[in-house]
Design an enzyme around this catalytic site. Structure first.
Site, short mmCIF file in Angstrom:
data_model
loop_
_atom_site.label_atom_id
_atom_site.label_comp_id
_atom_site.label_asym_id
_atom_site.label_seq_id
_atom_site.Cartn_x
_atom_site.Cartn_y
_atom_site.Cartn_z
N LYS A 184 -30.48 -43.48 -5.24
CA LYS A 184 -28.90 -45.03 -5.58
C LYS A 184 -28.90 -44.86 -4.06
O LYS A 184 -28.96 -43.81 -2.81
CB LYS A 184 -27.51 -44.32 -6.24
CG LYS A 184 -26.91 -44.69 -5.77
CD LYS A 184 -25.19 -44.45 -5.93
CE LYS A 184 -24.38 -43.68 -5.33
NZ LYS A 184 -23.45 -43.38 -5.83
N GLU A 241 -23.71 -51.24 -7.56
CA GLU A 241 -21.82 -50.38 -8.08
C GLU A 241 -21.11 -50.53 -6.77
O GLU A 241 -21.35 -50.93 -5.93
CB GLU A 241 -22.80 -48.92 -7.84
CG GLU A 241 -21.41 -47.70 -7.89
CD GLU A 241 -21.40 -46.53 -8.19
OE1 GLU A 241 -20.66 -45.34 -8.01
OE2 GLU A 241 -23.04 -45.92 -7.53
N LYS A 289 -16.65 -40.57 -13.12
CA LYS A 289 -16.40 -39.11 -11.97
C LYS A 289 -15.10 -38.46 -12.78
O LYS A 289 -13.50 -38.64 -12.63
CB LYS A 289 -15.73 -39.85 -11.06
CG LYS A 289 -17.43 -40.94 -9.58
CD LYS A 289 -17.15 -40.71 -8.49
CE LYS A 289 -18.00 -41.39 -7.55
NZ LYS A 289 -18.26 -41.72 -6.19
N ASP A 310 -24.90 -49.26 -4.56
CA ASP A 310 -23.57 -48.98 -4.19
C ASP A 310 -22.90 -49.33 -3.04
O ASP A 310 -23.32 -48.70 -1.49
CB ASP A 310 -23.52 -47.02 -4.46
CG ASP A 310 -21.88 -46.79 -4.87
OD1 ASP A 310 -21.29 -47.77 -4.29
OD2 ASP A 310 -21.70 -45.70 -4.52
N GLY A 337 -20.74 -38.89 -7.79
CA GLY A 337 -20.15 -37.39 -7.91
C GLY A 337 -19.81 -37.05 -6.75
O GLY A 337 -19.46 -38.52 -6.21
N LYS A 385 -26.78 -46.11 -0.87
CA LYS A 385 -25.76 -46.70 0.15
C LYS A 385 -25.68 -47.71 1.00
O LYS A 385 -26.74 -47.46 1.86
CB LYS A 385 -24.98 -46.00 1.05
CG LYS A 385 -24.00 -44.81 0.05
CD LYS A 385 -23.58 -45.09 -1.33
CE LYS A 385 -22.99 -43.23 -1.32
NZ LYS A 385 -21.73 -43.56 -1.77
N ASP A 438 -16.57 -48.13 -10.25
CA ASP A 438 -16.89 -46.50 -9.82
C ASP A 438 -15.29 -46.58 -9.28
O ASP A 438 -14.69 -46.36 -10.25
CB ASP A 438 -18.04 -46.22 -9.41
CG ASP A 438 -17.42 -45.35 -8.36
OD1 ASP A 438 -15.98 -44.51 -8.38
OD2 ASP A 438 -17.93 -44.83 -6.80
N SER A 474 -28.06 -39.50 -4.43
CA SER A 474 -27.28 -40.42 -3.72
C SER A 474 -28.08 -40.35 -1.78
O SER A 474 -27.82 -39.51 -1.57
CB SER A 474 -25.49 -40.24 -3.73
OG SER A 474 -25.02 -41.82 -2.95
#
Length: 371
Positions: A166, A218, A267, A193, A295, A168, A243, A140
């Site tokens: 991934k 996400e 998670k 995400d 995570g 952000k 999430d 990530s």
């Protein structure tokens, strides 16, 4: 074989660890993390470790390090001390009156699972019902100062062998960075995400991402706005992954009912521990929803628990179980979690499958409590 357990002592350690690379999300930037390590012990001297991996600020979830400490000290640990139980799934029932506070609960729940599997002499993954011997890891990446900086970081992680990246995103940092990464890596397993930062009025920017062949988008909207997620999923080919929206099994049932997701991020911390995480895996499998393990930049204890849960058969997508060295120069377990070409081996040793480095923990501890 029946093995009744009773936790006779418990300790909390607030541990501060510097990150090797500053990490920025849509809400904040961080250069170090404070997590609470939970240590429980039975009368024989056997020890189980867990990790409360809550953020320090209430941006991802309502909990903070301070609130988790208070809840663990005043409610969760007193609820389990001196109580007899046979299976770790029974432990959350001891604090059933406590609502929410999933991160705090997760640390104690994981410690109970580790204690139980240690006493039984089996690996944590086996205790959970895991079947995989290795887990495919993804990474990530945070929001970088420039697109060139982002491309350099992606190159570094792809070069290290990670098959999934991934990114952000946030309003104003979405289409162009994704376009640049996709142009540089046409075949990369890529997903984004948003950590719930978009409003429904900003859906056009999200729909523009449909052209880039993303594995998933996400958590675009706020956690409780399941209807907005359902509407976006109807308008897009790209799967929506939830999430922050899924803290309980009831949340998952509601999301399934309104068709707000096609992928689930499980998670351990967000759902209150391994007990709930395994139940969510089972329900998602029944519904035909692929899952992966997200995570929270866990130290090695929480990271090892994530590897263990990721060994369950429904975790068919790369999980956030990347190597310790991506985040920490030295981890609180030995050996550290390592990844070879993006693959992490599931430990075969009893319990956590790693040795907890008590000296390193002590050297980085900023507060302790014994009960």
């Amino acid at each position: 074989m029946s093995t009744d357990l009773k936790i006779t002592a418990a300790r909390l350690h607030r541990v501060r660890m510097p990150l090797v690379h500053a990490f920025r999300t849509s809400s904040h930037r961080k250069t170090y993390l404070d997590h609470i390590l939970v240590e429980v012990e039975d009368a024989s001297g056997a020890v189980g470790w867990g990790e409360i991996a809550s953020p320090s600020d209430p941006y991802y979830a309502p909990e903070t390090v301070e609130t988790c400490w208070q809840i663990a000290e005043r409610y969760l640990l007193p609820a389990v001390l001196g109580q007899t139980w046979e299976r770790p799934e029974q432990v959350p029932k001891l604090w059933a009156k406590v609502r929410g506070n999933q991160f705090a609960k997760a640390g104690v729940d994981v410690a109970a699972w580790v204690l139980w599997s240690t006493v039984r002499g089996v690996p944590l993954a086996e205790a959970l019902g895991g079947t995989r011997t290795e887990v495919v890891a993804g990474v990530s990446l945070g929001i970088e100062p420039t697109i060139d900086d982002l491309l350099a970081e992606v190159e570094r992680q792809v070069g290290a062998g990670y098959p999934r990246v991934k990114l952000k995103i946030a309003p104003g940092w979405d289409v162009e960075p994704v376009r640049a990464v996709r142009a540089a890596y046409p075949e990369l397993d890529l997903h984004v995400d948003a950590n719930g930062i978009y409003s429904a009025e900003q859906s056009d920017g999200l729909r523009a991402l449909d052209e880039f062949g993303l594995t998933m988008i996400e958590q675009p909207f706020a956690p409780r706005d399941l209807l907005a997620h359902a509407r976006l999923q109807q308008a897009m080919t790209t799967p929506i992954c939830l999430d922050e929206s899924i803290e309980t099994l009831d949340d998952l049932e509601t999301a399934l009912a309104v068709e707000a997701l096609k992928v689930l991020n499980i998670k351990v911390s967000r759902m209150g521990g391994l007990t709930a995480a395994r139940a969510a895996h089972d329900r998602a499998q029944q519904a035909g929803i692929p899952v992966w393990c997200g995570g929270m930049h866990e130290f090695g204890i929480g990271r090892a628990a994530n590897v263990a849960i990721s060994s369950l058969p429904g975790f068919s997508l790369p999980s956030d179980v990347s190597a310790s060295e991506k985040y920490y120069a030295q981890d609180v377990i030995t050996p550290a979690v390592t990844a070879t070409r993006g693959v992490v081996q599931v430990p075969t040793g009893t319990g956590l499958g790693h040795t907890v480095d008590a000296e390193l923990i002590a050297a980085n501890t900023v507060a302790t409590l014994s009960l």
